[in-house]
Design a protein around this motif. Structure first.
Motif, PDB file in Angstrom:
ATOM      1  N   TYR A  34      46.864  21.796  17.368  1.00 45.72           N
ATOM      2  CA  TYR A  34      46.890  21.507  18.792  1.00 45.72           C
ATOM      3  C   TYR A  34      48.118  20.718  19.217  1.00 45.72           C
ATOM      4  CZ  TYR A  34      44.825  17.132  17.104  1.00 45.72           C
ATOM      5  OH  TYR A  34      44.571  15.977  16.428  1.00 45.72           O
ATOM      6  N   SER A  35      49.112  20.602  18.351  1.00 46.35           N
ATOM      7  CA  SER A  35      50.280  19.778  18.665  1.00 46.35           C
ATOM      8  C   SER A  35      51.102  20.338  19.821  1.00 46.35           C
ATOM      9  CB  SER A  35      51.158  19.599  17.429  1.00 46.35           C
ATOM     10  OG  SER A  35      51.557  20.860  16.931  1.00 46.35           O
ATOM     11  N   ASP A  36      51.046  21.627  20.073  1.00 46.51           N
ATOM     12  CA  ASP A  36      51.824  22.213  21.159  1.00 46.51           C
ATOM     13  C   ASP A  36      51.055  22.310  22.469  1.00 46.51           C
ATOM     14  OD1 ASP A  36      54.025  22.513  19.519  1.00 46.51           O
ATOM     15  OD2 ASP A  36      53.442  24.515  18.871  1.00 46.51           O
ATOM     16  N   LEU A  37      49.799  21.897  22.462  1.00 49.60           N
ATOM     17  CA  LEU A  37      48.997  21.954  23.680  1.00 49.60           C
ATOM     18  C   LEU A  37      49.238  20.710  24.533  1.00 49.60           C
ATOM     19  CD1 LEU A  37      45.593  23.179  22.224  1.00 49.60           C
ATOM     20  CD2 LEU A  37      47.245  24.521  23.498  1.00 49.60           C
ATOM     21  N   PRO A  38      49.183  20.854  25.842  1.00 50.90           N
ATOM     22  CA  PRO A  38      49.292  19.670  26.693  1.00 50.90           C
ATOM     23  C   PRO A  38      48.164  18.681  26.374  1.00 50.90           C
ATOM     24  CG  PRO A  38      49.427  21.689  28.002  1.00 50.90           C
ATOM     25  CD  PRO A  38      49.048  22.092  26.613  1.00 50.90           C
ATOM     26  N   LYS A  39      48.479  17.420  26.425  1.00 45.04           N
ATOM     27  CA  LYS A  39      47.543  16.354  26.075  1.00 45.04           C
ATOM     28  C   LYS A  39      46.220  16.471  26.834  1.00 45.04           C
ATOM     29  CE  LYS A  39      47.603  11.325  25.885  1.00 45.04           C
ATOM     30  NZ  LYS A  39      48.392  10.132  26.173  1.00 45.04           N
ATOM     31  N   GLU A  40      46.286  16.857  28.119  1.00 44.99           N
ATOM     32  CA  GLU A  40      45.062  16.938  28.922  1.00 44.99           C
ATOM     33  C   GLU A  40      44.162  18.103  28.528  1.00 44.99           C
ATOM     34  OE1 GLU A  40      48.229  19.169  31.254  1.00 44.99           O
ATOM     35  OE2 GLU A  40      48.135  17.223  30.276  1.00 44.99           O
ATOM     36  N   ASN A  41      44.628  18.959  27.626  1.00 47.84           N
ATOM     37  CA  ASN A  41      43.827  20.093  27.173  1.00 47.84           C
ATOM     38  C   ASN A  41      43.317  19.919  25.746  1.00 47.84           C
ATOM     39  OD1 ASN A  41      44.086  21.363  29.625  1.00 47.84           O
ATOM     40  ND2 ASN A  41      45.871  22.543  29.005  1.00 47.84           N
ATOM     41  N   VAL A  42      43.373  18.686  25.256  1.00 50.98           N
ATOM     42  CA  VAL A  42      42.854  18.357  23.922  1.00 50.98           C
ATOM     43  C   VAL A  42      41.924  17.155  24.071  1.00 50.98           C
ATOM     44  CG1 VAL A  42      43.420  17.611  21.583  1.00 50.98           C
ATOM     45  CG2 VAL A  42      44.972  19.155  22.791  1.00 50.98           C
ATOM     46  N   LEU A  43      40.720  17.284  23.570  1.00 57.59           N
ATOM     47  CA  LEU A  43      39.734  16.203  23.618  1.00 57.59           C
ATOM     48  C   LEU A  43      39.178  16.021  22.216  1.00 57.59           C
ATOM     49  CD1 LEU A  43      37.884  14.227  25.157  1.00 57.59           C
ATOM     50  CD2 LEU A  43      36.382  16.171  25.650  1.00 57.59           C
ATOM     51  N   ILE A  44      39.143  14.780  21.749  1.00 58.12           N
ATOM     52  CA  ILE A  44      38.601  14.479  20.417  1.00 58.12           C
ATOM     53  C   ILE A  44      37.366  13.606  20.588  1.00 58.12           C
ATOM     54  CG2 ILE A  44      39.059  13.457  18.163  1.00 58.12           C
ATOM     55  CD1 ILE A  44      42.082  13.928  18.781  1.00 58.12           C
ATOM     56  N   GLU A  83      29.152   9.648   9.457  1.00 63.27           N
ATOM     57  CA  GLU A  83      29.701   8.922  10.606  1.00 63.27           C
ATOM     58  C   GLU A  83      31.184   9.213  10.738  1.00 63.27           C
ATOM     59  OE1 GLU A  83      27.001   5.056  11.151  1.00 63.27           O
ATOM     60  OE2 GLU A  83      28.330   4.941   9.398  1.00 63.27           O
ATOM     61  N   GLY A  84      31.668   9.281  11.970  1.00 63.69           N
ATOM     62  CA  GLY A  84      33.080   9.513  12.220  1.00 63.69           C
ATOM     63  C   GLY A  84      33.503  10.967  12.140  1.00 63.69           C
ATOM     64  N   TRP A  85      32.541  11.882  12.148  1.00 60.99           N
ATOM     65  CA  TRP A  85      32.862  13.311  12.110  1.00 60.99           C
ATOM     66  C   TRP A  85      33.463  13.684  13.462  1.00 60.99           C
ATOM     67  CZ3 TRP A  85      33.022  16.366   8.000  1.00 60.99           C
ATOM     68  CH2 TRP A  85      33.135  17.742   8.183  1.00 60.99           C
ATOM     69  N   GLN A  86      34.679  14.231  13.439  1.00 60.03           N
ATOM     70  CA  GLN A  86      35.399  14.510  14.675  1.00 60.03           C
ATOM     71  C   GLN A  86      35.299  15.983  15.056  1.00 60.03           C
ATOM     72  OE1 GLN A  86      39.434  13.260  14.068  1.00 60.03           O
ATOM     73  NE2 GLN A  86      38.750  11.439  12.979  1.00 60.03           N
ATOM     74  N   PHE A  87      35.195  16.202  16.340  1.00 63.49           N
ATOM     75  CA  PHE A  87      35.300  17.540  16.909  1.00 63.49           C
ATOM     76  C   PHE A  87      36.523  17.546  17.809  1.00 63.49           C
ATOM     77  CE2 PHE A  87      30.912  17.581  15.626  1.00 63.49           C
ATOM     78  CZ  PHE A  87      30.690  18.900  15.256  1.00 63.49           C
ATOM     79  N   VAL A  88      37.463  18.442  17.523  1.00 66.73           N
ATOM     80  CA  VAL A  88      38.649  18.602  18.360  1.00 66.73           C
ATOM     81  C   VAL A  88      38.369  19.771  19.292  1.00 66.73           C
ATOM     82  CG1 VAL A  88      41.116  19.107  18.412  1.00 66.73           C
ATOM     83  CG2 VAL A  88      40.161  17.734  16.526  1.00 66.73           C
ATOM     84  N   LEU A  89      38.351  19.465  20.588  1.00 67.29           N
ATOM     85  CA  LEU A  89      38.082  20.475  21.602  1.00 67.29           C
ATOM     86  C   LEU A  89      39.376  20.785  22.348  1.00 67.29           C
ATOM     87  CD1 LEU A  89      34.848  18.882  23.132  1.00 67.29           C
ATOM     88  CD2 LEU A  89      35.021  20.459  21.220  1.00 67.29           C
ATOM     89  N   THR A  90      39.550  22.035  22.691  1.00 64.66           N
ATOM     90  CA  THR A  90      40.717  22.434  23.473  1.00 64.66           C
ATOM     91  C   THR A  90      40.265  23.339  24.608  1.00 64.66           C
ATOM     92  OG1 THR A  90      41.151  24.361  22.064  1.00 64.66           O
ATOM     93  CG2 THR A  90      42.284  22.310  21.481  1.00 64.66           C
TER      94      THR A  90
END
Length: 148
Positions: A94-104, A126-133
């Motif tokens: 997700y490094s090339d996506l605009p910041k406002e289109n990435v939610l962790i 605990e601390g399991w992350q979901f990266v949403l785009t």
């Protein structure tokens, strides 16, 4: 058709409806009402965007982790800002996506009885992350990645 057959059909249909209701209630045990949700104050996302992200995580979790219980979903502004500031172009999906289109979103959950991999059954994660785009500011969130 006799009166007995009509009653039997009506009772059978009622039992079917009740059975389906119970089945779907069990299948969707993780809901916005049963999961603790904590959002830090943020200028990046609206409350609605965060809630939509949490709903996406819950839906994904219910489908892919049906034997597990989701306890908590968190949006940590400091963690998010740090992750966004340290990402380098080309090093993440997700490094090339605009910041406002990435939610962790971070989660905690207890695994069920049927677990694959190195985590045992009935273990607290605990601390399991979901990266949403999403594709644009008003787009629907989708799970791009997950892990620690």
């Amino acid at each position: 058709m006799t009166q007995k057959k009509k009653k039997l059909i009506i009772i059978s249909m009622c039992l079917l409806v009740v059975g389906l209701g119970i089945h779907f209630a069990i299948q969707s045990k993780n809901t916005m009402k049963t999961v603790e949700i904590h959002f830090d104050n943020t200028k990046e996302f609206t409350q609605q965007e965060l809630e939509d992200g949490a709903k996406t995580v819950i839906s994904y979790f219910n489908y892919h982790y049906s034997d597990s219980v989701l306890h908590q979903i968190d949006y940590d502004e400091h963690f998010y800002q740090n992750d966004m500031s340290t990402r380098v172009t080309g090093t993440s999906r997700y490094s090339d996506l605009p910041k406002e289109n990435v939610l962790i979103l971070k989660t905690s959950y207890t695994t069920g009885k049927h677990v694959e991999g190195s985590v045992g059954p009935n273990s607290l994660i605990e601390g399991w992350q979901f990266v949403l785009t999403r594709t644009h500011k008003n787009g629907k969130w989708r799970v791009l990645d997950q892990g620690v």
